[in-house]
Design an enzyme around this catalytic site. Structure first.
Site, PDB file in Angstrom:
ATOM      1  N   HIS A   1      57.484  46.662  71.255  1.00  0.00           N
ATOM      2  CA  HIS A   1      57.801  47.995  71.241  1.00  0.00           C
ATOM      3  C   HIS A   1      58.364  48.235  72.631  1.00  0.00           C
ATOM      4  O   HIS A   1      57.415  47.496  73.723  1.00  0.00           O
ATOM      5  CB  HIS A   1      56.106  49.235  71.619  1.00  0.00           C
ATOM      6  CG  HIS A   1      56.495  50.322  72.528  1.00  0.00           C
ATOM      7  ND1 HIS A   1      57.727  51.242  71.951  1.00  0.00           N
ATOM      8  CD2 HIS A   1      55.722  51.427  73.236  1.00  0.00           C
ATOM      9  CE1 HIS A   1      57.837  52.484  72.349  1.00  0.00           C
ATOM     10  NE2 HIS A   1      56.429  52.750  73.801  1.00  0.00           N
TER      11      HIS A   1
ATOM     12  N   GLU B   1      78.016  42.194  62.929  1.00  0.00           N
ATOM     13  CA  GLU B   1      76.610  41.488  62.380  1.00  0.00           C
ATOM     14  C   GLU B   1      75.769  41.962  62.297  1.00  0.00           C
ATOM     15  O   GLU B   1      75.667  42.395  61.773  1.00  0.00           O
ATOM     16  CB  GLU B   1      76.472  40.047  63.185  1.00  0.00           C
ATOM     17  CG  GLU B   1      77.792  39.245  63.148  1.00  0.00           C
ATOM     18  CD  GLU B   1      77.778  38.140  63.686  1.00  0.00           C
ATOM     19  OE1 GLU B   1      76.590  37.764  63.984  1.00  0.00           O
ATOM     20  OE2 GLU B   1      78.568  37.249  62.896  1.00  0.00           O
TER      21      GLU B   1
ATOM     22  N   HIS C   1      61.877  58.002  73.414  1.00  0.00           N
ATOM     23  CA  HIS C   1      61.299  57.440  73.881  1.00  0.00           C
ATOM     24  C   HIS C   1      61.081  56.146  74.184  1.00  0.00           C
ATOM     25  O   HIS C   1      61.473  55.331  74.959  1.00  0.00           O
ATOM     26  CB  HIS C   1      59.719  57.567  72.972  1.00  0.00           C
ATOM     27  CG  HIS C   1      58.835  56.789  73.479  1.00  0.00           C
ATOM     28  ND1 HIS C   1      57.135  57.151  72.867  1.00  0.00           N
ATOM     29  CD2 HIS C   1      58.465  55.823  73.822  1.00  0.00           C
ATOM     30  CE1 HIS C   1      56.156  56.220  73.392  1.00  0.00           C
ATOM     31  NE2 HIS C   1      57.038  55.740  73.845  1.00  0.00           N
TER      32      HIS C   1
ATOM     33  N   HIS D   1      61.528  50.237  75.727  1.00  0.00           N
ATOM     34  CA  HIS D   1      61.565  51.304  76.806  1.00  0.00           C
ATOM     35  C   HIS D   1      63.181  50.816  76.548  1.00  0.00           C
ATOM     36  O   HIS D   1      63.647  50.959  78.179  1.00  0.00           O
ATOM     37  CB  HIS D   1      60.942  52.200  77.549  1.00  0.00           C
ATOM     38  CG  HIS D   1      59.581  52.855  77.023  1.00  0.00           C
ATOM     39  ND1 HIS D   1      58.678  53.298  78.019  1.00  0.00           N
ATOM     40  CD2 HIS D   1      58.950  52.541  76.208  1.00  0.00           C
ATOM     41  CE1 HIS D   1      58.511  53.289  77.913  1.00  0.00           C
ATOM     42  NE2 HIS D   1      58.022  53.224  76.404  1.00  0.00           N
TER      43      HIS D   1
ATOM     44  N   GLU E   1      48.880  52.001  72.423  1.00  0.00           N
ATOM     45  CA  GLU E   1      49.462  51.849  70.654  1.00  0.00           C
ATOM     46  C   GLU E   1      49.008  51.481  70.602  1.00  0.00           C
ATOM     47  O   GLU E   1      49.440  50.759  68.997  1.00  0.00           O
ATOM     48  CB  GLU E   1      50.937  51.799  71.302  1.00  0.00           C
ATOM     49  CG  GLU E   1      51.570  52.670  72.081  1.00  0.00           C
ATOM     50  CD  GLU E   1      52.024  54.463  71.649  1.00  0.00           C
ATOM     51  OE1 GLU E   1      51.330  54.770  70.405  1.00  0.00           O
ATOM     52  OE2 GLU E   1      52.806  54.916  72.213  1.00  0.00           O
TER      53      GLU E   1
HETATM   54  P1  13P Z   1      50.019  51.151  77.093  1.00  0.00           P
HETATM   55  O1  13P Z   1      50.471  51.366  78.692  1.00  0.00           O
HETATM   56  O2  13P Z   1      49.142  52.313  76.872  1.00  0.00           O
HETATM   57  O3  13P Z   1      50.537  50.304  76.661  1.00  0.00           O
HETATM   58  O4  13P Z   1      51.899  52.652  76.644  1.00  0.00           O
HETATM   59  C1  13P Z   1      52.755  52.424  76.838  1.00  0.00           C
HETATM   60  C2  13P Z   1      53.430  53.057  76.788  1.00  0.00           C
HETATM   61  O5  13P Z   1      55.436  53.185  76.375  1.00  0.00           O
HETATM   62  C3  13P Z   1      52.995  53.524  75.825  1.00  0.00           C
HETATM   63  O6  13P Z   1      54.417  53.809  74.661  1.00  0.00           O
HETATM   64 ZN    ZN Z   2      56.430  53.434  75.369  1.00  0.00          ZN
END
Ligand code: 13P
Ligand code: ZN
Length: 274
Positions: free
Chosen positions: A140, A170, A211, A142, A116
């Site tokens: 980023h 809040e 995602h 998940h 990313e």
């Molecule tokens: P990477 O291992 O390449 O960082 O990818 C993980 C991910 O969450 C892709 O969106």
């Molecule tokens: Zn991801």
């Protein structure tokens, strides 16, 4: 000074461990990047190796020319970062044109920065401009409840923002500008980078449908805190929906009173009609 002992690296490593402990990083899920200050680059310069090959970023980030970033490696596990930072992280340098990078430290044993990277760097560029250089962290992850909501809520900025605001008082104080939503897209490419960075001109938080979540902050604590806040609110909303939905809630008028008390300007679209 050893690279891993510096304050910025310790902050990076701690976020990775904390995010993993929160269950936001299965396998290699998620990625993190940090724009180093000139002082931090000088602090570790002797440990950097400038002989690596230049590699295409896959996006153009001219405003980040010659900047240095710490980034997680592609396919590397957040859960392993604290134990083996030099194997799982890299310091990269951006070239003078802002189109290539080279690894100057880390990823011992091989590897590339996160897939990313185009999204991270395009977002860094947008946020650096928008905040006069204040924002340095793009994160980023998940988180499960937030991802679950993307299967139920309309994938619209204003609706998503309002739903999250409404379940934790809040939230509007923490992110009065709201949340952006990127529809489902193929991860890791330029298209998702362009879509996300467009939203980041307005927001500090962007949902990637089905995602995960992308956030931007001044420092590690702020970025982690935003991720934490949105995921906690998402968990509450999932529970509320599972209990049959809201029977009472925070009203538009309540939000307006809150905005006045905390001196924040709330996004009008999420606030809705008078
Ligand atoms: P990477 O291992 O390449 O960082 O990818 C993980 C991910 O969450 C892709 O969106
Ligand atoms: Zn991801």
């Amino acid at each position: 000074m050893k690279v891993c002992e510096t304050n910025f690296m310790q902050g990076f490593i701690r976020l990775a461990a904390d995010g993993y402990a929160k269950n936001w990083h299965e396998l290699n899920g998620g990625n993190l990047s940090y724009r180093m200050t000139a002082e931090e680059v000088d602090e570790v310069r002797e440990a950097l190796d400038f002989t690596g090959e230049w590699i295409e970023i896959g996006a153009s980030v001219p405003k980040l020319a010659t900047a240095f970033f710490v980034t997680t490696g592609s396919g590397k596990f957040f859960g392993n970062v604290a134990r083996a930072p030099k194997e799982n992280l890299a310091i990269i340098e951006i070239d003078a044109a802002g189109t290539n990078y080279r690894i100057v430290w880390g990823l011992v044993g091989g590897g590339r920065p996160t897939s990313e990277l185009p999204s991270h760097l395009m977002n860094h560029e947008v946020k650096m401009i928008a905040t006069n250089g204040a924002h340095r962290v793009i994160y980023h992850a998940h988180p499960a409840n937030l991802i679950a909501l993307t299967f139920v809520l309309p994938l619209e900025d204003a609706v998503f923002t309002r739903e999250i605001w409404e379940v934790m008082t809040e939230c509007p104080v923490v992110f009065p500008e709201g949340i952006g939503v990127v529809p489902w897209m193929i991860p890791g490419g330029r298209d998702i980078a362009v879509a996300t960075s467009e939203l980041m001109k307005t927001y500090n938080i962007a949902v990637w449908a089905h995602h995960g979540l992308f956030v931007s902050g001044e420092h590690f604590d702020r970025a982690f805190g935003l991720m934490h806040t949105v995921e906690k609110a998402s968990e509450i909303l999932v529970k509320v929906l599972a209990m049959g939905g809201k029977r009472q809630t925070i009203t538009r008028e309540n939000f307006c009173d809150l905005a006045e008390a905390f001196e924040v300007t709330l996004d009008e679209a999420a606030l809705g009609e008078k």
